[in-house]
Design a protein around this motif. Structure first.
Motif, mmCIF file in Angstrom:
data_model
loop_
_atom_site.group_PDB
_atom_site.id
_atom_site.type_symbol
_atom_site.label_atom_id
_atom_site.label_comp_id
_atom_site.label_asym_id
_atom_site.label_seq_id
_atom_site.Cartn_x
_atom_site.Cartn_y
_atom_site.Cartn_z
ATOM 1 N N ALA E 58 0.825 -1.210 0.000
ATOM 2 C CA ALA E 58 0.000 0.000 0.000
ATOM 3 C C ALA E 58 0.859 1.260 0.000
ATOM 4 N N ARG E 59 1.989 1.176 0.659
ATOM 5 C CA ARG E 59 2.871 2.355 0.689
ATOM 6 C C ARG E 59 3.474 2.620 -0.684
ATOM 7 N N TYR E 60 3.948 1.556 -1.342
ATOM 8 C CA TYR E 60 4.483 1.730 -2.694
ATOM 9 C C TYR E 60 3.370 2.157 -3.657
ATOM 10 N N ALA E 61 2.198 1.571 -3.492
ATOM 11 C CA ALA E 61 1.081 1.876 -4.394
ATOM 12 C C ALA E 61 0.652 3.336 -4.267
ATOM 13 N N ALA E 62 0.899 3.925 -3.099
ATOM 14 C CA ALA E 62 0.563 5.338 -2.889
ATOM 15 C C ALA E 62 1.539 6.241 -3.638
ATOM 16 N N GLY E 63 2.552 5.638 -4.246
ATOM 17 C CA GLY E 63 3.479 6.398 -5.090
ATOM 18 C C GLY E 63 4.753 6.782 -4.349
ATOM 19 N N ASP E 64 4.798 6.448 -3.056
ATOM 20 C CA ASP E 64 5.934 6.877 -2.230
ATOM 21 C C ASP E 64 5.909 6.039 -0.953
ATOM 22 N N TYR E 65 7.000 5.344 -0.706
ATOM 23 C CA TYR E 65 7.065 4.454 0.457
ATOM 24 C C TYR E 65 6.943 5.238 1.769
ATOM 25 N N GLU E 66 7.162 6.551 1.722
ATOM 26 C CA GLU E 66 7.074 7.389 2.922
ATOM 27 C C GLU E 66 5.633 7.664 3.347
ATOM 28 N N VAL E 67 4.675 7.323 2.494
ATOM 29 C CA VAL E 67 3.265 7.526 2.842
ATOM 30 C C VAL E 67 2.840 6.418 3.799
ATOM 31 N N LEU E 68 2.435 6.781 5.014
ATOM 32 C CA LEU E 68 2.264 5.785 6.082
ATOM 33 C C LEU E 68 0.858 5.199 6.133
ATOM 34 N N THR E 69 0.432 4.676 5.016
ATOM 35 C CA THR E 69 -0.870 4.044 4.925
ATOM 36 C C THR E 69 -0.722 2.532 4.991
ATOM 37 N N ASP E 70 -1.811 1.831 5.343
ATOM 38 C CA ASP E 70 -1.817 0.372 5.197
ATOM 39 C C ASP E 70 -2.849 -0.064 4.154
ATOM 40 N N LEU E 71 -3.460 0.915 3.439
ATOM 41 C CA LEU E 71 -4.499 0.588 2.448
ATOM 42 C C LEU E 71 -4.501 1.652 1.347
ATOM 43 N N THR E 72 -4.331 1.214 0.108
ATOM 44 C CA THR E 72 -4.289 2.144 -1.023
ATOM 45 C C THR E 72 -5.132 1.605 -2.163
ATOM 46 N N ILE E 73 -5.861 2.493 -2.819
ATOM 47 C CA ILE E 73 -6.668 2.119 -3.978
ATOM 48 C C ILE E 73 -5.737 1.829 -5.160
ATOM 49 N N CYS E 74 -5.942 0.674 -5.817
ATOM 50 C CA CYS E 74 -5.054 0.252 -6.917
ATOM 51 C C CYS E 74 -5.703 0.360 -8.288
ATOM 52 N N GLY E 75 -7.026 0.471 -8.346
ATOM 53 C CA GLY E 75 -7.687 0.568 -9.637
ATOM 54 C C GLY E 75 -9.190 0.662 -9.469
ATOM 55 N N ILE E 76 -9.842 1.119 -10.524
ATOM 56 C CA ILE E 76 -11.305 1.234 -10.543
ATOM 57 C C ILE E 76 -11.836 0.076 -11.383
ATOM 58 N N ILE E 77 -12.802 -0.655 -10.833
ATOM 59 C CA ILE E 77 -13.365 -1.820 -11.529
ATOM 60 C C ILE E 77 -14.524 -1.380 -12.419
ATOM 61 N N ASP E 78 -14.573 -1.917 -13.637
ATOM 62 C CA ASP E 78 -15.663 -1.574 -14.558
ATOM 63 C C ASP E 78 -16.847 -2.501 -14.312
ATOM 64 N N ASN E 79 -18.043 -1.958 -14.417
ATOM 65 C CA ASN E 79 -19.270 -2.762 -14.448
ATOM 66 C C ASN E 79 -19.415 -3.712 -13.269
ATOM 67 N N TRP E 80 -19.136 -3.257 -12.083
ATOM 68 C CA TRP E 80 -19.281 -4.101 -10.910
ATOM 69 C C TRP E 80 -20.638 -3.859 -10.273
ATOM 70 N N GLU E 81 -21.308 -4.915 -9.896
ATOM 71 C CA GLU E 81 -22.615 -4.775 -9.265
ATOM 72 C C GLU E 81 -22.485 -5.001 -7.765
ATOM 73 N N GLU E 82 -23.277 -4.262 -7.002
ATOM 74 C CA GLU E 82 -23.184 -4.328 -5.545
ATOM 75 C C GLU E 82 -23.296 -5.761 -5.037
ATOM 76 N N GLU E 83 -24.176 -6.547 -5.644
ATOM 77 C CA GLU E 83 -24.384 -7.900 -5.129
ATOM 78 C C GLU E 83 -23.175 -8.806 -5.358
ATOM 79 N N GLN E 84 -22.220 -8.353 -6.156
ATOM 80 C CA GLN E 84 -21.022 -9.167 -6.396
ATOM 81 C C GLN E 84 -20.039 -9.092 -5.234
ATOM 82 N N GLN E 85 -20.135 -8.023 -4.446
ATOM 83 C CA GLN E 85 -19.149 -7.901 -3.350
ATOM 84 C C GLN E 85 -19.322 -9.049 -2.407
#
Lengths: 85, 85, 85, 85, 85
Positions: E58-85
């Motif tokens: 998550a830190r690398y995905a945030a674009g910088d290892y110095e970002v102290l997150t444990d969760l980062t968005i990696c992409g937007i999913i196309d055509n996903w329906e709520e019931e699929q979660q």
């Protein structure tokens, strides 16, 4: 850091070399009943309420990064009641 | 470290290069029924109760950081009863 | 390592640079119904039962530590039945 | 990063050396009731809603990688309602 | 990588230095109702379905290892329906 209660020492005749010189305890989540094994660098007694570190911090907390645990006791909590877990 | 029971060896014709030379076991949480796969550097038998290390400790516990597991058996527990899990 | 079933490729028009050159799959836990996304270095087909590595092992398992995944397929399990999950 | 509510400081007479110089708080998930212990580099007050970082990020977030926590408060959320958790 | 829905930006007047220059979003698991906070290097809109990386990725995905997150968005999913979660 999770809050758990110390139940008993772990009795095991075989363990990997990376855990041979450490004290192992069975900890219990009194809410869910789930038991886990943790390294104890503190010297806990049965019934103590403790908090634990998970992951790579657990190895350092065990006093040596070579200790191959994923869970280590970090301290004993004073005056904790079971219903608080 | 989680407490699980050894169920069976894992049968798989294809695995990634980072897992080719290790023994894999199916472990079972008898309370939830959930199964997981772990590297076995210990030589467990079916029915054994074991405790496991998760995360980067699992790679070292497998005896080689190049083994790409997230779960490795760390020891066999003596005299464990199913209802304790 | 978790045991999951391959459901479908992931369709996404936008992903971060650290995931641009990898094959992504939607995996499903048939017991809980929960879906996750994993990197597939193996070439799975829909319906395959696979086991996956989590955390930093997932990046190495993807064949390149620069791949910013937290879940990678490590092998295809032979003769797995849904009720075993 | 998880969303939790600050409940109280942690009272403990014994803790490992790697946590001796930090402020510890009990955080509560108001939905599940589960309590955890986190390092507080922010100076929270009881009742504050905070978000936390887990794992190795927690050590850096505590201001020092030598702090052996697996959970650190990263910020105070404005205008959060309990039912949102 | 988990599949979650974007709910809203996170409003917080105080955050640790390691998160000061990043965009934060509240994500929601529509099945369990659980909310988490993630770094958004993608520029998501409310209602988007995204997949996220956890841990050190998550830190690398945030674009910088110095970002102290444990969760980062990696992409937007196309055509996903709520019931699929």
């Amino acid at each position: 850091m999770e809050i758990l209660q110390v139940e008993a020492p772990l009795v095991c005749t075989y363990r990997i070399p990376g855990l041979q010189h450490v004290s192992l305890r069975v900890l219990r989540n009194t809410k869910t009943g789930k038991r886990q094994v943790a390294v104890d660098p503190v010297g806990c007694r049965e019934g103590n309420w403790v908090f634990t570190s998970l992951g790579s911090a657990a190895r350092y907390a065990a006093g040596d990064y070579e200790v191959l645990t994923d869970l280590t006791i970090c301290g004993i909590i004073d005056n904790w009641e079971e219903e608080q877990q």
